[in-house]
Design a protein around this motif. Structure first.
Motif, PDB file in Angstrom:
ATOM      1  N   UNK A  75       0.734  -0.693  -0.036  1.00  0.00           N
ATOM      2  CA  UNK A  75       0.148  -0.310   0.012  1.00  0.00           C
ATOM      3  C   UNK A  75       0.979   0.885  -0.314  1.00  0.00           C
ATOM      4  N   UNK A  76       1.752   1.232   0.777  1.00  0.00           N
ATOM      5  CA  UNK A  76       2.994   2.156   0.862  1.00  0.00           C
ATOM      6  C   UNK A  76       3.401   3.189  -0.435  1.00  0.00           C
ATOM      7  N   UNK A  77       4.180   1.635  -0.793  1.00  0.00           N
ATOM      8  CA  UNK A  77       4.637   1.335  -2.304  1.00  0.00           C
ATOM      9  C   UNK A  77       3.809   2.411  -3.539  1.00  0.00           C
ATOM     10  N   UNK A  78       2.472   1.878  -3.554  1.00  0.00           N
ATOM     11  CA  UNK A  78       1.092   1.927  -4.316  1.00  0.00           C
ATOM     12  C   UNK A  78       1.242   3.425  -4.009  1.00  0.00           C
ATOM     13  N   UNK A  79       0.996   4.058  -2.729  1.00  0.00           N
ATOM     14  CA  UNK A  79       0.461   5.544  -2.935  1.00  0.00           C
ATOM     15  C   UNK A  79       1.723   6.288  -2.927  1.00  0.00           C
ATOM     16  N   UNK A  80       2.819   5.742  -3.089  1.00  0.00           N
ATOM     17  CA  UNK A  80       3.918   6.776  -3.421  1.00  0.00           C
ATOM     18  C   UNK A  80       4.260   6.670  -5.533  1.00  0.00           C
ATOM     19  N   UNK A  81       3.433   5.405  -5.562  1.00  0.00           N
ATOM     20  CA  UNK A  81       3.872   6.047  -6.997  1.00  0.00           C
ATOM     21  C   UNK A  81       2.884   6.830  -7.761  1.00  0.00           C
ATOM     22  N   UNK A  82       2.113   6.602  -7.040  1.00  0.00           N
ATOM     23  CA  UNK A  82       0.695   7.522  -7.613  1.00  0.00           C
ATOM     24  C   UNK A  82       0.956   9.030  -7.243  1.00  0.00           C
ATOM     25  N   UNK A  83       1.362   9.245  -6.295  1.00  0.00           N
ATOM     26  CA  UNK A  83       1.684  10.966  -5.817  1.00  0.00           C
ATOM     27  C   UNK A  83       3.234  11.265  -6.928  1.00  0.00           C
ATOM     28  N   UNK A  84       3.615  10.003  -7.055  1.00  0.00           N
ATOM     29  CA  UNK A  84       4.565  10.713  -7.927  1.00  0.00           C
ATOM     30  C   UNK A  84       4.484  10.649  -9.792  1.00  0.00           C
ATOM     31  N   UNK A  85       3.108  10.344  -9.633  1.00  0.00           N
ATOM     32  CA  UNK A  85       2.767  10.062 -11.352  1.00  0.00           C
ATOM     33  C   UNK A  85       2.910   8.944 -12.276  1.00  0.00           C
ATOM     34  N   UNK A  86       3.327   8.287 -11.577  1.00  0.00           N
ATOM     35  CA  UNK A  86       3.249   6.607 -11.741  1.00  0.00           C
ATOM     36  C   UNK A  86       2.172   6.394 -11.706  1.00  0.00           C
ATOM     37  N   UNK A  87       0.924   6.448 -12.315  1.00  0.00           N
ATOM     38  CA  UNK A  87       0.229   5.257 -11.991  1.00  0.00           C
ATOM     39  C   UNK A  87      -0.222   4.015 -13.439  1.00  0.00           C
ATOM     40  N   UNK A  88       0.783   3.749 -14.422  1.00  0.00           N
ATOM     41  CA  UNK A  88       0.801   2.527 -14.291  1.00  0.00           C
ATOM     42  C   UNK A  88       1.712   1.682 -13.346  1.00  0.00           C
TER      43      UNK A  88
END
Length: 385
Positions: A75-88
């Motif tokens: 969950x932490x990793x997914x949220x970080x990706x989303x915040x950085x705009x790495x949606x894929x």
């Protein structure tokens, strides 16, 4: 051959030693793995606190590799990706979580909600809608409904938006009656564009019934009546508007003038405008009164003097500019240049400004084009705020 009991006596201590050594090896391995996972986790947390998201992602990926069954790290990793705009990458993390058979029901709903947020942030509205629907009946139901409502508003799917808004209101999570009225008014405008005035009128009547205090249904209804040649009915509708939502009358001041002129009810319109102007002076009401005075045959009407009277109570560059436009100056040769400068300076003051995000526009919007908020534009110009 006789069995030698001495081998049993020697075997017991040997088995004990081997078992003890194996257990120590397993414990050391387990402790090593447990030390590695928290170390990577705390390293990532430290990077987050220092706003170093790239290094934090690397640390969390290391932690996930050491302990792939820990859902919190995912969950932490997914949220970080989303915040950085790495949606894929965020989508892949959350889809991996949803594919796990050992995930608890609460974590599954959480992963579903996170996946929907990934699609929303990426602008994939159709996939976001599909991801939000399974959240009905879960702890994320309210957030999911609000997100779906925003999607339907952005895509101008007003019937679907009305359905979701009704569910939210029925659940006691807010009053959406005025927004429902907006949805009906939007559908009425679409019906007018298609030439179906009957349907538009029915939708506007329904909108007024849903939210009797909302000004938009009455304004749109008066506009329709004037368009159909029923000027007197339009004046009556705008008089109802002045009684139910007087703050919105400036938005319909020019429409009132048009309807009153078409139906010969200028005196009633003047009385209505003057009464509202006395209670709440407004530039739009002032302009409407000046326009009425210009068409009057009564020489006693103050006409442009209204600008000067307004300035005595409400300092206004806009009113001063309008007053000066009709005056003759001692140095008249300089008047055009001065007038152009004042007109240019007054233009921004005649805009409307969203109270939610500050977006300014020359026309009034019921829904802000910037932040999508409803009824965030006051019925007053920037200079009057």
């Amino acid at each position: 051959m006789e069995f030698d009991l001495s081998w049993i006596l020697l075997g017991h201590p040997l088995a004990f030693v081997l078992g003890w050594w194996a257990s120590r090896f397993d414990l050391r391995q387990l402790r090593l793995e447990n030390r590695q996972a928290p170390k990577a986790y705390f390293k990532g947390l430290n990077f987050l606190l220092n706003e170093q998201q790239d290094q934090a992602i690397d640390a969390f990926i290391e932690a996930v590799q050491n302990d792939p069954d820990t859902s919190e790290l995912h969950f932490a990793l997914g949220n970080l990706f989303r915040r950085r705009g790495e949606y894929n990458r965020a989508v892949r993390v959350h889809e991996h979580l949803l594919s796990r058979g050992d995930l608890s029901s609460a974590d599954r709903d959480r992963a579903q909600h996170a996946l929907a947020l990934d699609f929303l942030k990426a602008g994939l509205l159709d996939r976001a809608e599909d991801a939000l629907k399974p959240l009905e009946g879960t702890a994320y139901e309210h957030e999911a409904r609000l997100a779906r409502l925003a999607i339907y508003e952005r895509t101008r799917d007003w019937p679907q938006a009305a359905t979701i808004a009704a569910k939210i209101q029925a659940a006691g999570q807010g009053d959406f009656s005025q927004r429902q009225a907006h949805y009906l008014c939007e559908q009425a405008q679409a019906a007018v564009a298609q030439g179906d005035e009957v349907k538009a009128g029915r939708l506007l009547d329904e909108a007024h019934a849903v939210a009797p205090q909302a000004p938009r249904p009455l304004i749109e209804r008066a506009r329709q009546q004037q368009r159909q040649g029923h000027g007197s009915a339009a004046v009556d509708t705008l008089m109802r508007l002045a009684g139910q939502a007087p703050a919105a009358l400036p938005l319909a001041a020019s429409l009132l003038l048009e309807a009153a002129a078409a139906s010969g009810r200028n005196d009633e319109a003047r009385a209505l405008l003057e009464g509202n102007y006395e209670r709440a002076p407004s530039l739009d009401l002032l302009e409407a009164l000046v326009a009425l005075d210009r068409t009057s045959d009564d020489a006693q009407r103050p006409g442009r003097e209204r600008y000067a009277l307004h300035l005595a109570h409400e300092p206004s560059l806009v009113a001063a500019t309008q007053w000066l436009a009709g005056e003759r100056l001692a140095h008249e040769d300089f008047h055009p240049a001065i007038q152009r400068a004042l007109d240019q300076a007054a233009k921004p003051l005649m805009r409307y400004r969203c109270a939610a995000c500050g977006f300014e526009a020359r026309q009034h919007f019921w829904q802000c084009p910037g932040c999508q908020s409803w009824d965030s534009y006051p019925a007053r110009r920037v200079e009057e705020l």
